[in-house]
Design an enzyme around this catalytic site. Structure first.
Site, PDB file in Angstrom:
ATOM      1  N   GLY A 115      -3.417   7.509   0.722  1.00 15.82           N
ATOM      2  CA  GLY A 115      -2.198   7.907   1.409  1.00 15.82           C
ATOM      3  C   GLY A 115      -1.553   9.107   0.763  1.00 15.82           C
ATOM      4  N   ARG A 116      -0.685   8.836  -0.222  1.00 20.12           N
ATOM      5  CA  ARG A 116       0.133   9.893  -0.809  1.00 20.12           C
ATOM      6  C   ARG A 116      -0.624  11.095  -1.357  1.00 20.12           C
ATOM      7  NH1 ARG A 116       3.767   5.333  -3.599  1.00 20.12           N
ATOM      8  NH2 ARG A 116       1.711   4.351  -3.480  1.00 20.12           N
ATOM      9  N   THR A 172       1.172 -18.688  14.852  1.00 17.45           N
ATOM     10  CA  THR A 172       1.782 -17.360  15.027  1.00 17.45           C
ATOM     11  C   THR A 172       0.779 -16.261  14.709  1.00 17.45           C
ATOM     12  OG1 THR A 172       3.926 -18.292  14.502  1.00 17.45           O
ATOM     13  CG2 THR A 172       3.723 -15.905  14.271  1.00 17.45           C
ATOM     14  N   LYS A 218      -0.867  -6.625   7.681  1.00 20.14           N
ATOM     15  CA  LYS A 218      -0.797  -7.639   6.613  1.00 20.14           C
ATOM     16  C   LYS A 218      -0.060  -8.885   7.098  1.00 20.14           C
ATOM     17  CE  LYS A 218      -1.190  -4.508   2.659  1.00 20.14           C
ATOM     18  NZ  LYS A 218      -0.919  -3.175   3.212  1.00 20.14           N
ATOM     19  N   LEU A 219      -0.606  -9.514   8.119  1.00 26.16           N
ATOM     20  CA  LEU A 219       0.044 -10.696   8.704  1.00 26.16           C
ATOM     21  C   LEU A 219       0.073 -11.845   7.698  1.00 26.16           C
ATOM     22  CD1 LEU A 219      -1.586 -10.623  12.254  1.00 26.16           C
ATOM     23  CD2 LEU A 219       0.639  -9.728  11.558  1.00 26.16           C
ATOM     24  N   THR A 260      -2.919  -3.933  -4.707  1.00 24.48           N
ATOM     25  CA  THR A 260      -3.236  -3.063  -5.847  1.00 24.48           C
ATOM     26  C   THR A 260      -1.984  -2.640  -6.618  1.00 24.48           C
ATOM     27  OG1 THR A 260      -3.392  -1.320  -4.193  1.00 24.48           O
ATOM     28  CG2 THR A 260      -5.449  -2.119  -5.109  1.00 24.48           C
ATOM     29  N   GLN A 282       1.363   2.125  -7.554  1.00 25.32           N
ATOM     30  CA  GLN A 282       0.008   1.587  -7.659  1.00 25.32           C
ATOM     31  C   GLN A 282      -0.301   1.295  -9.126  1.00 25.32           C
ATOM     32  OE1 GLN A 282      -1.515   0.492  -5.234  1.00 25.32           O
ATOM     33  NE2 GLN A 282      -1.589   1.843  -3.461  1.00 25.32           N
ATOM     34  N   ASP A 341       1.797 -15.774   8.185  1.00 16.76           N
ATOM     35  CA  ASP A 341       2.721 -16.664   8.903  1.00 16.76           C
ATOM     36  C   ASP A 341       2.004 -17.992   9.173  1.00 16.76           C
ATOM     37  OD1 ASP A 341       4.879 -17.607  10.564  1.00 16.76           O
ATOM     38  OD2 ASP A 341       5.354 -15.515  11.029  1.00 16.76           O
ATOM     39  N   ILE A 342       2.613 -18.870   9.931  1.00 14.78           N
ATOM     40  CA  ILE A 342       1.920 -20.127  10.245  1.00 14.78           C
ATOM     41  C   ILE A 342       0.714 -19.802  11.142  1.00 14.78           C
ATOM     42  CG2 ILE A 342       3.980 -21.574   9.992  1.00 14.78           C
ATOM     43  CD1 ILE A 342       4.121 -21.660  13.086  1.00 14.78           C
ATOM     44  N   ASP A 389      -2.698  -1.797   9.780  1.00 17.66           N
ATOM     45  CA  ASP A 389      -2.487  -2.532   8.525  1.00 17.66           C
ATOM     46  C   ASP A 389      -1.190  -3.336   8.607  1.00 17.66           C
ATOM     47  OD1 ASP A 389      -2.773  -3.377   5.927  1.00 17.66           O
ATOM     48  OD2 ASP A 389      -2.182  -1.474   5.021  1.00 17.66           O
ATOM     49  N   LYS A 445      -5.103   4.983   9.133  1.00 19.54           N
ATOM     50  CA  LYS A 445      -4.485   3.664   8.947  1.00 19.54           C
ATOM     51  C   LYS A 445      -3.016   3.748   9.338  1.00 19.54           C
ATOM     52  CE  LYS A 445      -3.322   1.759   4.846  1.00 19.54           C
ATOM     53  NZ  LYS A 445      -1.989   1.142   5.004  1.00 19.54           N
ATOM     54  N   ARG A 494      -6.969   7.293  -6.556  1.00 19.96           N
ATOM     55  CA  ARG A 494      -6.351   8.530  -7.018  1.00 19.96           C
ATOM     56  C   ARG A 494      -7.462   9.500  -7.398  1.00 19.96           C
ATOM     57  NH1 ARG A 494      -3.171   6.764  -4.439  1.00 19.96           N
ATOM     58  NH2 ARG A 494      -1.036   6.160  -4.825  1.00 19.96           N
TER      59      ARG A 494
HETATM   60  O1  C5P Z   1      -0.221   6.308  -1.028  1.00 18.87           O
HETATM   61  P1  C5P Z   1      -1.325   5.377  -1.426  1.00 18.87           P
HETATM   62  O2  C5P Z   1      -2.671   6.058  -1.530  1.00 18.87           O
HETATM   63  O3  C5P Z   1      -0.985   4.539  -2.615  1.00 18.87           O
HETATM   64  O4  C5P Z   1      -1.445   4.401  -0.149  1.00 18.87           O
HETATM   65  C1  C5P Z   1      -2.102   3.211  -0.171  1.00 18.87           C
HETATM   66  C2  C5P Z   1      -2.022   2.572   1.189  1.00 18.87           C
HETATM   67  O5  C5P Z   1      -2.818   1.402   1.163  1.00 18.87           O
HETATM   68  C3  C5P Z   1      -0.633   2.157   1.626  1.00 18.87           C
HETATM   69  O6  C5P Z   1      -0.556   2.405   3.027  1.00 18.87           O
HETATM   70  C4  C5P Z   1      -0.571   0.672   1.358  1.00 18.87           C
HETATM   71  O7  C5P Z   1       0.203  -0.014   2.303  1.00 18.87           O
HETATM   72  C5  C5P Z   1      -2.038   0.274   1.502  1.00 18.87           C
HETATM   73  N1  C5P Z   1      -2.472  -0.886   0.744  1.00 18.87           N
HETATM   74  C6  C5P Z   1      -2.375  -0.991  -0.640  1.00 18.87           C
HETATM   75  N2  C5P Z   1      -2.798  -2.125  -1.291  1.00 18.87           N
HETATM   76  C7  C5P Z   1      -3.348  -3.098  -0.604  1.00 18.87           C
HETATM   77  C8  C5P Z   1      -3.474  -2.992   0.786  1.00 18.87           C
HETATM   78  C9  C5P Z   1      -3.047  -1.851   1.417  1.00 18.87           C
HETATM   79  O8  C5P Z   1      -1.905  -0.067  -1.302  1.00 18.87           O
HETATM   80  N3  C5P Z   1      -3.847  -4.158  -1.245  1.00 18.87           N
END
Ligand code: C5P
Length: 247
Positions: A216-217, A74, A67-68, A121, A196, A70-71, A65, A37, A186
């Site tokens: 991610g993390r 666009t 996350k658009l 989230t 989160q 806008d109008i 990702d 992603k 997690r």
């Molecule tokens: O590091 P972590 O596991 O929290 O990463 C979550 C990823 O998911 C981030 O890139 C964040 O932008 C994305 N995300 C989110 N919640 C959403 C949509 C996307 O945490 N509703």
């Protein structure tokens, strides 16, 4: 549950600042995760070059990702530009209007799957109430998620992004009609000491019906990101195996 390789569920959020920082992670995790992603930080800095990098070395699918929000005109044009990048998934916020979601789907033209972000989230009831939502929606984010998911389905989106706790309710309403992509994951035994709020473990989320888990993390910041990814895939495989055995 449809049986898929456990790694296909895992989407790694490449939340790093540059192609130089992304490249070693992409190379190391290629084949260990199902999708990469690319988020706002990386895309704003590097643009389509990072999509090309992930395509060349990632060996998997790509989720842009953006996350658009806008109008409609666009969003439609931005989606057409995203479609030209030949990525697999892209996101649009669901919180504005049905017209914006329809424009997103039209702009995508079936060339990229459009996911509607229902409620982030990282958001808790207090945030929804501070944003002016009526108490019955602010106090129960699930109701707001359901309403926004219905908007996404109506507009023709391919899926939604939601929290693990909303999966059972959403699958009950929409079945396989909407793909459920779940961040806020997690691994079992890890505590989310970050932004989160509505979190779940990989096993719980897959058992509840998630089609994709965004992580991610917990992978990026692990001493050994590959081992962290393998552990998550093992946790997912445990659920799929249990399902197959009818447990
Ligand atoms: O590091 P972590 O596991 O929290 O990463 C979550 C990823 O998911 C981030 O890139 C964040 O932008 C994305 N995300 C989110 N919640 C959403 C949509 C996307 O945490 N509703």
């Amino acid at each position: 549950m449809t049986r898929r390789p456990a790694k296909d569920y895992l989407v790694f959020a490449l939340d790093v600042p540059s192609v130089a920082a992304a490249a070693p992670l992409v190379e190391r995790l290629a084949g260990a995760v199902g999708m990469f992603k690319i988020g706002l930080e990386l895309f704003v800095r590097e643009g389509p070059a990072v999509v090309a990098l992930v395509r060349r070395h990632g060996g998997g699918r790509i989720f842009l990702d953006l996350k658009l929000h806008d109008i409609p005109a666009t969003v439609r044009r931005a989606m057409t530009a995203v479609a030209a990048l030949e990525v697999d998934f892209v996101t649009v916020h669901c919180g504005e209007s049905p017209a914006m979601l329809q424009a997103a789907v039209e702009g995508a033209g079936g060339r990229v799957k459009v996911l509607g972000v229902t409620v982030l989230t990282s958001v808790a009831s207090t945030d929804l109430s501070a944003a002016g939502l009526r108490p019955e929606l602010a106090e129960d984010p699930g109701r707001l998620v359901l309403r926004r998911a219905a908007m996404a389905a109506e507009a023709g989106c391919d899926g939604i992004v939601c929290a693990g706790h909303e999966l059972v309710m959403l699958k009950g309403h929409f079945g396989h009609r909407l793909l459920a992509v779940v961040p806020g994951i997690r691994p079992a035994g890890e505590v989310a000491g970050d932004d989160q709020r509505r979190v779940m473990s990989p096993a719980e989320a897959v058992a509840a019906g998630a089609d994709y888990l965004v992580v991610g993390r917990p992978i990026r910041d692990a001493a050994d990101p590959l081992q962290a990814a393998h552990r998550i895939v093992e946790e997912i495989a445990g659920v799929s195996d249990r399902d197959e055995m009818g447990i």
